[in-house]
Write an enzyme that holds these catalytic residues in place. Structure first.
Site, PDB file in Angstrom:
ATOM      1  N   HIS A   1      12.508  46.928  65.769  1.00 22.91           N
ATOM      2  CA  HIS A   1      12.404  47.823  66.937  1.00 22.91           C
ATOM      3  C   HIS A   1      12.651  49.284  66.533  1.00 22.91           C
ATOM      4  O   HIS A   1      13.700  49.851  66.834  1.00 22.91           O
ATOM      5  CB  HIS A   1      13.411  47.353  67.992  1.00 22.91           C
TER       6      HIS A   1
ATOM      7  N   CYS B   1      12.587  54.026  74.535  1.00 22.29           N
ATOM      8  CA  CYS B   1      11.965  52.913  73.798  1.00 22.29           C
ATOM      9  C   CYS B   1      10.522  52.681  74.209  1.00 22.29           C
ATOM     10  O   CYS B   1       9.818  51.876  73.592  1.00 22.29           O
ATOM     11  CB  CYS B   1      12.765  51.638  74.001  1.00 22.29           C
TER      12      CYS B   1
ATOM     13  N   ILE C   1      18.012  47.405  63.975  1.00 23.25           N
ATOM     14  CA  ILE C   1      17.766  48.839  63.746  1.00 23.25           C
ATOM     15  C   ILE C   1      16.675  48.914  62.669  1.00 23.25           C
ATOM     16  O   ILE C   1      16.809  48.276  61.614  1.00 23.25           O
ATOM     17  CB  ILE C   1      19.082  49.517  63.317  1.00 23.25           C
TER      18      ILE C   1
ATOM     19  N   CYS D   1      20.080  40.173  69.572  1.00 24.23           N
ATOM     20  CA  CYS D   1      19.785  41.612  69.560  1.00 24.23           C
ATOM     21  C   CYS D   1      18.584  41.912  68.677  1.00 24.23           C
ATOM     22  O   CYS D   1      18.400  41.295  67.621  1.00 24.23           O
ATOM     23  CB  CYS D   1      20.956  42.396  68.965  1.00 24.23           C
ATOM     24  N   SER D   2      17.794  42.917  69.077  1.00 24.12           N
ATOM     25  CA  SER D   2      16.799  43.465  68.161  1.00 24.12           C
ATOM     26  C   SER D   2      17.562  44.280  67.116  1.00 24.12           C
ATOM     27  O   SER D   2      18.677  44.734  67.374  1.00 24.12           O
ATOM     28  CB  SER D   2      15.802  44.348  68.909  1.00 24.12           C
TER      29      SER D   2
ATOM     30  N   LYS E   1      12.668  41.449  68.462  1.00 24.64           N
ATOM     31  CA  LYS E   1      13.775  40.680  67.877  1.00 24.64           C
ATOM     32  C   LYS E   1      13.585  40.451  66.380  1.00 24.64           C
ATOM     33  O   LYS E   1      14.502  40.691  65.599  1.00 24.64           O
ATOM     34  CB  LYS E   1      13.897  39.333  68.630  1.00 24.64           C
TER      35      LYS E   1
HETATM   36  N1  COA Z   1      19.110  40.093  64.088  1.00 23.56           N
HETATM   37  C1  COA Z   1      19.242  39.324  62.990  1.00 23.56           C
HETATM   38  N2  COA Z   1      19.856  39.743  61.858  1.00 23.56           N
HETATM   39  C2  COA Z   1      20.340  40.988  61.852  1.00 23.56           C
HETATM   40  C3  COA Z   1      20.215  41.851  62.963  1.00 23.56           C
HETATM   41  C4  COA Z   1      19.570  41.345  64.110  1.00 23.56           C
HETATM   42  N3  COA Z   1      19.450  42.107  65.191  1.00 23.56           N
HETATM   43  N4  COA Z   1      20.792  43.033  62.656  1.00 23.56           N
HETATM   44  C5  COA Z   1      21.233  42.937  61.379  1.00 23.56           C
HETATM   45  N5  COA Z   1      20.966  41.702  60.909  1.00 23.56           N
HETATM   46  C6  COA Z   1      21.328  41.136  59.598  1.00 23.56           C
HETATM   47  C7  COA Z   1      21.090  42.105  58.464  1.00 23.56           C
HETATM   48  O1  COA Z   1      19.806  41.916  57.894  1.00 23.56           O
HETATM   49  C8  COA Z   1      22.185  41.716  57.508  1.00 23.56           C
HETATM   50  O2  COA Z   1      21.800  40.532  56.831  1.00 23.56           O
HETATM   51  P1  COA Z   1      22.194  40.325  55.290  1.00 23.56           P
HETATM   52  O3  COA Z   1      23.714  40.310  55.266  1.00 23.56           O
HETATM   53  O4  COA Z   1      21.566  39.014  54.950  1.00 23.56           O
HETATM   54  O5  COA Z   1      21.616  41.492  54.561  1.00 23.56           O
HETATM   55  C9  COA Z   1      23.350  41.341  58.409  1.00 23.56           C
HETATM   56  O6  COA Z   1      22.735  40.936  59.660  1.00 23.56           O
HETATM   57  C10 COA Z   1      24.294  42.489  58.689  1.00 23.56           C
HETATM   58  O7  COA Z   1      23.525  43.608  59.024  1.00 23.56           O
HETATM   59  P2  COA Z   1      24.150  44.954  59.526  1.00 23.56           P
HETATM   60  O8  COA Z   1      23.087  46.017  59.475  1.00 23.56           O
HETATM   61  O9  COA Z   1      25.443  45.212  58.820  1.00 23.56           O
HETATM   62  O10 COA Z   1      24.460  44.616  61.054  1.00 23.56           O
HETATM   63  P3  COA Z   1      25.191  45.547  62.028  1.00 23.56           P
HETATM   64  O11 COA Z   1      26.391  44.853  62.562  1.00 23.56           O
HETATM   65  O12 COA Z   1      25.403  46.893  61.405  1.00 23.56           O
HETATM   66  O13 COA Z   1      24.138  45.716  63.228  1.00 23.56           O
HETATM   67  C11 COA Z   1      23.583  45.150  65.487  1.00 23.56           C
HETATM   68  C12 COA Z   1      23.818  44.630  64.064  1.00 23.56           C
HETATM   69  C13 COA Z   1      23.123  43.984  66.344  1.00 23.56           C
HETATM   70  C14 COA Z   1      24.852  45.749  66.070  1.00 23.56           C
HETATM   71  C15 COA Z   1      22.477  46.260  65.455  1.00 23.56           C
HETATM   72  O14 COA Z   1      21.322  45.731  64.877  1.00 23.56           O
HETATM   73  C16 COA Z   1      22.147  46.789  66.836  1.00 23.56           C
HETATM   74  O15 COA Z   1      22.846  47.641  67.362  1.00 23.56           O
HETATM   75  N6  COA Z   1      21.063  46.335  67.447  1.00 23.56           N
HETATM   76  C17 COA Z   1      20.641  46.810  68.766  1.00 23.56           C
HETATM   77  C18 COA Z   1      19.780  48.040  68.628  1.00 23.56           C
HETATM   78  C19 COA Z   1      19.451  48.603  69.978  1.00 23.56           C
HETATM   79  O16 COA Z   1      20.277  48.713  70.861  1.00 23.56           O
HETATM   80  N7  COA Z   1      18.192  49.017  70.171  1.00 23.56           N
HETATM   81  C20 COA Z   1      17.743  49.565  71.414  1.00 23.56           C
HETATM   82  C21 COA Z   1      17.519  48.476  72.372  1.00 23.56           C
HETATM   83  S1  COA Z   1      17.016  49.029  73.940  1.00 23.56           S
END
Ligand code: COA
Length: 391
Positions: free
Chosen positions: A335, A82, A210, A207-208, A331
């Site tokens: 990211h 990252c 994707i 969480c941040s 956030k």
């Molecule tokens: N913050 C706020 N809203 C989020 C979000 C987040 N981090 N991630 C997704 N959303 C929203 C989407 O826009 C969507 O909204 P909508 O229904 O109004 O369209 C809804 O939440 C569902 O999104 P979806 O893509 O299905 O969520 P998901 O469950 O597949 O993924 C996480 C959510 C948190 C699991 C994923 O974003 C994640 O793994 N994040 C961490 C990434 C990471 O580890 N990066 C490296 C860090 S070192």
């Protein structure tokens, strides 16, 4: 010898299935070249940050150069998880400081949504920890790592889920004013607390996301930077440190040792003794809300165990002790792994030049900004100080 940033560019971050990786990179490069007022032919070296794995371009740099019409004398793909964006900036600075090129380009681009769904992306990211012991044997992914850090921190210092939520609310507040952010809506503490658990105690809004996106910076040598622009942004110092991948080799879970070391180097080179009294703002690596709180302590903005109080007392908004993540942070801005460090550079440059919209513009008194970018669970740490004044 030192280097200056003379132009920056970035795409609107978000879920972008319309543009291929070279197209995303080109958009950021094009904006950065225009901002710098230089042409493609002027670029002598390119450092391209990209982790990949989730997109089809397996060897992306030649395709990016071809698509963008660049023909530098040298170039390399750079990967530091990252922190790849900051690593690309470091490589571009080394190219101009060594005299290899007068002008170099640092680019970071990622198309995370191209091939895979969330579980597959989370799995690929999880390999960025300690692959054999922690990913294969224990099944740790990044939300799980930071959940461990959050739990340890809350147990040790008494911070609450509301304190973590305050970080998300602040960063969404600034994201709501940033036209390049993935999420441009404000949220409340209740929104965070009522969102679903991803890895207890971290919830969706801790969480941040994707993200697909790209960011770029044009770096010029000391010799020519001031001739090319009236507002060169000097790379005053960059502290770089690494740490073991294996968590069992760390002293504790409440601090990232590589960040402490990178900050020490950066402050020493920039002659900063008291960061909150010397910096106008900071862009910190808030991949999860707890990461921002731990960063406050590792960077010396708060005493050990006092980081959550900065969040609780709202001291990291503009007008507080030190503004942090005025662009929405990872956030809310998003990211896209290798692009994130350069997107922080983009924001710091715009802030120092006072080109940010009202509401998000921090007062510039010291002419200095800090960028903190972490790769893995602290395997790589980059702390960069940018300055309006030539060092
Ligand atoms: N913050 C706020 N809203 C989020 C979000 C987040 N981090 N991630 C997704 N959303 C929203 C989407 O826009 C969507 O909204 P909508 O229904 O109004 O369209 C809804 O939440 C569902 O999104 P979806 O893509 O299905 O969520 P998901 O469950 O597949 O993924 C996480 C959510 C948190 C699991 C994923 O974003 C994640 O793994 N994040 C961490 C990434 C990471 O580890 N990066 C490296 C860090 S070192």
């Amino acid at each position: 010898m030192t280097a200056a940033i003379i132009g920056v560019g970035m795409t609107r971050f978000g879920r972008d299935l319309e543009h291929q990786l070279p197209e995303l990179a080109f958009k950021a490069i094009d904006e950065a070249l225009r901002d710098a007022g230089v042409s493609k032919e002027d670029i002598g070296f390119i450092a391209f940050g990209n982790v990949g794995g989730w997109s089809g371009e397996f060897f992306p740099l030649p395709i990016v150069c071809e698509y963008a019409g660049l023909n530098p004398r040298g170039g390399m793909r750079v990967e530091a998880a990252c922190a790849s964006g900051s690593a690309a900036l470091a490589a571009a600075c080394m190219a101009v400081e060594s005299g290899y090129a007068d002008i170099a380009l640092a680019v970071g681009a990622e198309r995370m949504n191209e091939l895979a769904s969330t579980p597959a992306i989370v799995e690929l990211l999880g390999r960025g920890g300690n692959f054999f012991w922690e990913f294969e044997m224990l099944g740790l992914t990044f939300p799980a790592y930071y959940a461990l850090f959050a739990r340890a921190y809350m147990d040790e210092y008494g911070a609450t889920e509301e304190d973590l939520a305050k970080i998300a609310v602040k960063n969404h507040y600034y994201g709501s004013m940033n036209p390049k952010a993935q999420f441009q809506k404000k949220i409340t503490i209740e929104d965070v607390l009522n969102s679903r658990y991803v890895a207890w105690p971290l919830k969706l809004y801790d969480c941040s996301p994707i993200t697909d996106g790209a960011a770029a910076a044009v770096v010029a040598s000391e010799r020519i930077a001031s001739r090319l622009t009236d507002t060169p942004i000097w790379v005053k110092s960059q502290g770089i440190a690494t740490a073991p991948a294996n968590l069992t080799m760390r002293r504790d879970l409440l601090s990232i040792e590589s960040v402490v070391e990178a900050a020490r180097q950066a402050y020493r080179k920039a002659r900063i003794e008291d960061p909150v009294r010397s910096l106008d703002l900071a862009l910190v690596h808030d991949c999860f809300t707890i990461a921002e709180i731990i960063a406050y302590e590792d960077l010396g903005f708060a005493r050990r165990g006092g980081g959550y109080l900065l969040a609780r007392e709202e001291q990291t908004y503009i007008g507080g002790l030190i503004p942090v993540n005025t662009d929405g942070g990872l956030k809310a801005k998003g990211h896209p792994i290798a692009a994130s460090g350069l997107a922080m550079i983009y924001e710091a440059v715009k802030q120092l030049r006072q080109e940010v919209d009202r509401g998000r513009q921090a007062p510039i008194k010291h002419g200095q900004a800090l960028i903190h970018n972490v790769g893995g669970t602290g395997h790589f740490a980059y702390v960069t100080i940018l300055s309006l004044e030539k060092p």
